[in-house]
Design a protein around this motif. Structure first.
Motif, PDB file in Angstrom:
ATOM      1  N   SER A 193      34.264  -4.092  58.312  1.00 16.30           N
ATOM      2  CA  SER A 193      34.158  -4.735  57.014  1.00 16.30           C
ATOM      3  C   SER A 193      35.510  -4.999  56.364  1.00 16.30           C
ATOM      4  N   THR A 194      36.456  -4.081  56.542  1.00 13.67           N
ATOM      5  CA  THR A 194      37.699  -4.195  55.774  1.00 13.67           C
ATOM      6  C   THR A 194      38.978  -4.025  56.591  1.00 13.67           C
ATOM      7  N   VAL A 195      38.883  -3.814  57.884  1.00 11.79           N
ATOM      8  CA  VAL A 195      40.067  -3.571  58.713  1.00 11.79           C
ATOM      9  C   VAL A 195      40.130  -4.638  59.805  1.00 11.79           C
ATOM     10  N   THR A 196      41.344  -5.159  60.090  1.00 10.68           N
ATOM     11  CA  THR A 196      41.485  -6.298  60.996  1.00 10.68           C
ATOM     12  C   THR A 196      41.676  -5.943  62.463  1.00 10.68           C
ATOM     13  N   ASN A 197      41.994  -4.698  62.786  1.00 10.17           N
ATOM     14  CA  ASN A 197      42.365  -4.393  64.168  1.00 10.17           C
ATOM     15  C   ASN A 197      41.251  -3.704  64.951  1.00 10.17           C
TER      16      ASN A 197
END
Length: 188
Positions: free
Chosen positions: A122-126
């Motif tokens: 939901s909130t982290v790109t990696n």
């Protein structure tokens, strides 16, 4: 069950992005997004990180190579598997091998990709790329960074199982691959 939207129809449209902080270990941005329903969210926060790796390392004697260290977020000392960041230009496998050697002094063996997971989609790109390395041996002394205070422990399968069952491995990105490993090998 009928799908009303294609996957492409479910994506949010980014109307604006603003970086709030850009530091080596913390990059946060605020996006203004429009949902497929037309609803606009003025503040949606995203954390950007490089790719991560971790390793379930098992020695030629069948011992699990575990690390023990202090984690300031929870102010907690506990067991973990080796983990780290993919440096620019490194493949996840190269990063995992480097991290294991740097943090523990162990290397070699047979390496297999185990799973790829996200700490929070939901909130982290990696993503975190998890590997199993069997038959590892001590090749050198550890070369830990100045900020690392890691003790190395060789634990039996039963000891690692007890840590899992008793919620003593708190880092979800490390617990998940260990649970999967134990399930796949019928060790629960």
């Amino acid at each position: 069950m009928k799908n009303e939207f294609s996957d492409e129809d479910k994506k949010w449209e980014v109307l604006n992005s603003e970086y709030l902080i850009r530091r080596p270990w913390l990059t946060a941005r605020k996006d203004k997004v429009r949902l497929p329903s037309g609803v606009v969210m003025d503040e949606y926060y995203v954390l950007e990180y490089p790719e991560w790796v971790n390793v379930i390392a098992i020695t030629t004697e069948g011992k699990f190579l575990m690390e023990r260290q202090y984690r300031h977020g929870l102010q907690w000392i506990g067991y973990e598997i080796c983990a780290g960041v993919c440096e620019k230009g490194e493949t996840p496998l190269e990063a995992a091998k480097r991290e294991l050697l740097e943090e523990t002094g162990f290397g070699g063996g047979e390496w297999t990709p185990h799973m790829t997971i996200s700490s929070n989609t939901s909130t982290v790109t990696n993503l975190t790329h998890c590997f199993v390395a069997t038959g590892v041996e001590r090749l050198s002394d550890p070369h830990q960074e100045a900020t690392e205070d890691i003790s190395i422990h060789l634990l039996s399968r039963e000891e690692v199982r007890e840590l899992l069952v008793n919620d003593q491995i708190r880092q979800s990105l490390m617990a998940a691959p260990l649970w999967k490993y134990f399930a796949e090998h019928h060790l629960l």
